[in-house]
Design an enzyme around this catalytic site. Structure first.
Site, short mmCIF file in Angstrom:
data_model
loop_
_atom_site.label_atom_id
_atom_site.label_comp_id
_atom_site.label_asym_id
_atom_site.label_seq_id
_atom_site.Cartn_x
_atom_site.Cartn_y
_atom_site.Cartn_z
N ASP A 197 0.85 -1.19 0.00
CA ASP A 197 0.00 0.00 0.00
C ASP A 197 0.88 1.24 0.00
O ASP A 197 2.07 1.17 0.29
CB ASP A 197 -0.89 0.02 1.25
CG ASP A 197 -2.05 -0.95 1.15
OD1 ASP A 197 -2.36 -1.36 0.02
OD2 ASP A 197 -2.63 -1.28 2.18
N ASP A 237 -4.44 -2.85 5.05
CA ASP A 237 -4.94 -2.30 6.32
C ASP A 237 -6.46 -2.33 6.42
O ASP A 237 -7.01 -2.20 7.49
CB ASP A 237 -4.43 -0.88 6.54
CG ASP A 237 -4.78 0.05 5.38
OD1 ASP A 237 -5.58 -0.35 4.50
OD2 ASP A 237 -4.24 1.17 5.34
N ASP A 249 -8.98 -5.55 2.06
CA ASP A 249 -7.68 -6.12 1.73
C ASP A 249 -7.58 -7.59 2.14
O ASP A 249 -6.63 -8.28 1.76
CB ASP A 249 -6.55 -5.34 2.44
CG ASP A 249 -6.33 -3.97 1.83
OD1 ASP A 249 -6.42 -3.87 0.59
OD2 ASP A 249 -6.07 -3.02 2.58
#
Length: 960
Positions: free
Chosen positions: A383, A680, A684
């Site tokens: 990310d 997070d 995901d």
């Protein structure tokens, strides 16, 4: 403020004894808990609904409980913890160690040896061999039990760390974070997307709360929770929406607690490396059994031939029985030495050591296999926000509709915009947000919420807005929280003068696509022309090119007859474009360079604008020349064949949906990549689960993401991920060192016993001596070699492949070379030692020769242990003196060897040696070090540990 818990008096009694009052409270608590667990709506009505339940447990639906009452509530209603599986006691591990078949056979041999020895030689001399074997068995069992017991303690500590989850509650009228283990009945909990419900409770208020109850019911269909279905059960997951809930039961009184009582929790599965090592252990065990059978057959055959030559086949004595028993025990010892039972121990020690060190480096390893898997990672899909950046959002620039220019947030206070525009902007930032302004006990305000939402609220406060006041004027009717699929957040509020207004903020292309009007400089909503739309798009691109995260704010007014359960999807009026700055972490660029040098591709997967993503990727060193930056929609529309061509070059994927991330990870794995994924959010979870190793963020990560991850990055820092890869590689290298060391001993032991049986007809070493060597090769070597810390060198080589052989060609070169040397030396000493050492044919010469051979063999292992610190490099001393565990094991080994030789002669069948023989033993062992240097000068054919089957190197450039 909170409501104090008090013990009411019953009837006309002045005061009941505390025990009786507590008992009545517990009965009442069980009744309330059963209502929630059974979703008993009638029972809820009987207790006068949510307010009645709150009164019974002395809680306020607005202010919660008093913090000072928490200990009393825990005493009365219980703790929010679940009954743990009892830890095995030390003596249980001792008993399990004694179940080993080879040790049982040795114990039987020792008992028989004691019986025959006492019968033939009396108590003085007849007990030595038997007691010596039993003492060695005792030492092996105790060392194994201590190691396993300590390991179980480490796993218990790890389990406790995994349970350190924080939740937001209201206590004393203030909102703060506490550990879920500190929750008590009566607490008011605030839930949002990605949270796991930490206790049973009742819905107080919220919007679009959607729960995944599959962990309890097994049903995959999510359940909506509202005033009509107000029950929330522990262990369920918030899939969408937000809510406040009143805790009615904690710990073992919850539905999850009842379920935990009926479920037997099993231990961790074996890691892939352990499976591979167990395969080696089984193979060596079979070889050991074969050699043991041949050795025993050779001993017996030689014994019978000798008796036949001397015409003694019909004359049997107790000494003959002792010889046959000794032959059998030696064959068993061959099996004991051949079976590398130290391999699993070495893996567990190395992984436990790595886990402990990683904990200090802000990493919580939830799955043991994660350490070793990360060592073979060839790709990291990371990310952006919070991992590559600091996750401290600050509004840097604002473009307000109608002014047609960029401004700093502070400039808006100068009166440059009209009151009408300012009022609309305040509403958009303070009403349509997942953040809240909370006041602590000292009266100071703080913003609680996700970084993006908090940054927008800060703008509203900076412009003079009052969070509490505006929420009193505008009643929030419906909320659609932000998630990575919608990429926007929406809210409907009731206007003071009647009617409703919807606000929307989120990804610019999404929100701008929903807008058909724009706010002019006077605050009027006017049609949005194509020319204006293009100008707004240019502003968005300009912000993105400056690495700013862009968000559009918009609103729409509706009449009184609008259905507030439906949030409009079109005809919005654009208010502003906000550019937020989230600085790149200073250590990220070096960490990315380290990954590239280690053959690990870094791919950034983000929901941000493509221009923002590219700018930040270049700043981090992720996007390199020849690399590809795409949007998620491009990958979505590709065929499988087109994907195979594109995937190796992808370094940035922007505007990605969770499904895009999952598709990327899935297809990379099909191409042979070992993929690590950071995440997070709740969405995901599929990608984290699909990956070879899932890395969840400890600060910004939701509980659902953490639950699906193998590792939790406690500081949300990409540089920490590099540490995991480094330690993962160290685990693999440490196991290779141990395997090289152990296989060398195994080969020598098998060969020398078989040859000795065929030529001399007597065991080369005594049983106790072999048991001591077995202890060195298994337990001591595991402690020494499996706990080597990583060096920078491990990150300067390509990752080992998914199916790479554990024993490399370089290792085989070293094993064969050292085995040949040790076997040759031992054979020469055993078969021609008397002549070479000029020993007289005295009664003591055989004992001296045997002790010297034993001593020389042990010192060969001591020095070879040093050689095995590096399978390729000549300088094996680098970093050795900084590893106190390794030095300590060597010192202990040499010290115990000296004690055995010099002082435990009767026990170990040794005699003291003079200084010349001691020096020669050490010299023979030390000679393995220059031999190691020569062996490492022999070139071996090196193959790339990870060959890309699709023709691209780790940095994305085409291979030549």
């Amino acid at each position: 403020m909170g409501t104090p818990l008090h013990f009411p008096t019953l009837g006309n009694d002045d005061k009941l004894p505390e025990e009786i009052v507590e008992s009545n409270f517990e009965i009442e608590a069980d009744v309330i808990a059963s209502i929630v667990r059974g979703r008993d709506t009638n029972g809820l009505i009987t207790h006068r609904g949510m307010e009645g339940i709150a009164t019974k447990i002395s809680s306020s639906l607005e202010d919660g409980i008093l913090s000072s009452d928490a200990p009393l509530r825990q005493k009365v209603y219980g703790f929010n913890i679940y009954t743990e599986k009892p830890l095995k006691g030390f003596w249980t591990f001792v008993w399990e160690a004694l179940q080993d078949l080879t040790l049982i056979i040795l114990m039987i041999s020792a008992v028989v040896s004691l019986g025959i020895g006492v019968a033939t030689q009396g108590w003085t001399k007849g007990v030595y061999d038997g007691i010596g074997i039993l003492l060695c068995i005792f030492l092996v069992v105790m060392v194994s039990a201590v190691s396993n017991f300590n390991q179980s303690l480490q796993f218990r500590d790890l389990d406790r760390e995994k349970k350190k989850i924080y939740v937001q509650v209201t206590r004393d009228g203030c909102r703060n974070k506490i550990l879920i283990s500190d929750l008590v009945v009566g607490d008011i909990i605030h839930l949002s997307i990605g949270d796991i419900v930490p206790a049973d409770g009742i819905f107080i208020s919220g919007y679009n709360l959607l729960l995944d109850e599959s962990s309890l019911s097994g049903e995959s269909e999510p359940v909506y929770v509202d005033n009509g279905n107000p029950f929330l059960l522990s262990g369920t997951k918030v899939q969408d929406g937000s809510a406040k809930m009143l805790v009615t039961a904690v710990g073992m009184r919850t539905e999850w607690g009842n379920l935990m009582e009926t479920v037997s929790q099993e231990g961790d599965d074996e890691t892939p490396l352990q499976v591979k090592l167990n395969g080696i252990a089984k193979l060596m065990g079979k070889l050991g059994l074969g050699f043991a059978g041949l050795t025993f057959f050779a001993f017996v055959t030689r014994f019978l031939v000798d008796k036949g030559i001397h015409h003694e086949l019909r004359q049997w004595s107790s000494k003959d029985a002792m010889k046959l028993l000794n032959y059998f025990a030696t064959a068993v010892i061959v099996v004991v030495i051949a079976v590398p039972e130290g391999l699993p121990l070495a893996v567990m020690l190395s992984l436990a050591f790595a886990m402990k060190k990683l904990m200090k480096a802000k990493t919580l390893v939830r799955q043991l296999s994660a350490c070793e898997t990360m060592g073979s990672a060839t790709c990291i899909c990371t990310d952006k926000t919070g991992t590559l950046t600091t996750n401290h959002m600050v509004v840097d620039k604002i473009w307000v509709s109608g002014l047609n220019k960029e401004m700093k947030a502070n400039d808006l206070k100068s009166g440059i915009i009209s009151e009408c525009v300012l009022s609309t902007l305040l509403q958009a930032t303070l009403l349509n947000t997942g953040a809240e302004v909370a006041r602590d006990r000292d009266g100071n305000d703080s913003i609680i919420g996700k970084p993006t939402a908090s940054a927008l609220v800060k703008v509203g406060l900076l412009l003079g807005g009052d969070f509490e006041d505006i929420h009193q004027k505008f009643k929030v009717e419906n909320v659609e929280p932000f998630n990575s699929v919608r990429k926007r957040m929406s809210v409907i509020v009731g206007l003071p003068g009647g009617g409703f207004r919807a606000f929307c903020n989120g990804a610019p292309e999404i929100v701008l696509g929903m807008c058909s009007r724009i706010l002019d400089c006077n605050g009027y909503s006017v049609d949005l022309s194509e020319e204006q739309r293009e100008k707004v798009a240019c502003v968005i691109d300009g912000f993105a090119s400056k690495t700013l995260r862009t968000i559009c704010l918009a609103f729409r007014d509706m009449d009184d007859d609008w259905d507030i359960t439906t949030i409009p999807q079109e005809e919005y009026t654009l208010i502003a474009v906000v550019g937020m700055k989230d600085p790149v972490r200073p250590e990220v660029k070096d960490a990315v360079e380290t990954c590239l040098a280690a053959g690990i591709t870094v791919r950034m997967v983000t929901g941000d604008n493509i221009n923002t993503a590219k700018a930040i990727a270049k700043e981090c060193g992720i996007l390199t020349e020849g690399g590809l930056a795409i949007e998620g929609s491009e990958l979505r529309n590709k065929t499988l064949e087109e994907m195979k061509e594109m995937l190796p070059r992808i370094q940035v994927m922007a505007r990605s949906l969770p499904s895009d991330k999952h598709t990327l990870v899935s297809n990379l794995r099909k191409l042979g990549e070992v993929v690590a994924v950071t995440g997070d959010g709740t969405n995901d979870a599929p990608a984290l689960h699909e990956s070879d190793i899932g890395l969840a963020m400890g600060i910004a990560g939701t509980e659902v993401a953490k639950e699906n991850a193998d590792v939790i990055i406690l500081d949300d820092n990409f540089a920490t991920i590099v540490s995991i890869a480094k330690w993962g590689r160290a685990v693999y290298v440490n196991i290779q060192r141990f395997v090289q060391f152990q296989l060398t001993i195994n080969i020598v032991a098998l060969m020398i016993n078989l040859v000795s049986a065929c030529i001399a007809g007597i065991p080369p070493l005594k049983i106790v001596q072999w048991l001591w060597i077995n202890l060195i090769q298994d337990t001591f070597a595991a402690l020494a070699l499996a706990t080597e810390p990583p060096t920078d060198a491990v990150m300067k080589r390509p990752p080992h492949g998914r199916d790479a052989s554990l024993i490399s060609k370089a290792m085989w070169r070293n094993i064969v070379g050292q085995s040949a040397y040790q076997f040759s030396v031992l054979a020469v000493v055993i078969f021609d030692g008397k002549r070479l050492l000029k020993l007289n044919d005295s009664d003591n010469s055989d004992a001296v020769l045997n002790t010297f051979a034993f001593n020389s063999f042990v010192f060969c292992q001591v020095f070879n242990e040093i050689n095995c610190r590096d399978t390729d490099k000549i300088n094996v001393f680098r970093g050795m003196f900084g590893n106190w565990m390794f030095i300590g094991i060597l010192v202990v080994t040499v010290t115990l060897q000296a004690i055995i030789v010099e002082f435990l002669g009767t026990f170990a069948s040794t005699v003291p040696l003079n200084w010349q023989l001691w020096s020669l033993s050490i010299l023979i062992g030390a000679a393995s070090m220059p031999l190691d240097t020569l062996l490492k000068c022999i070139p071996v054919v090196k193959t790339d540990c990870h060959n890309d089957c699709y023709g691209f190197s780790r940095n994305g450039a085409e291979q030549v």
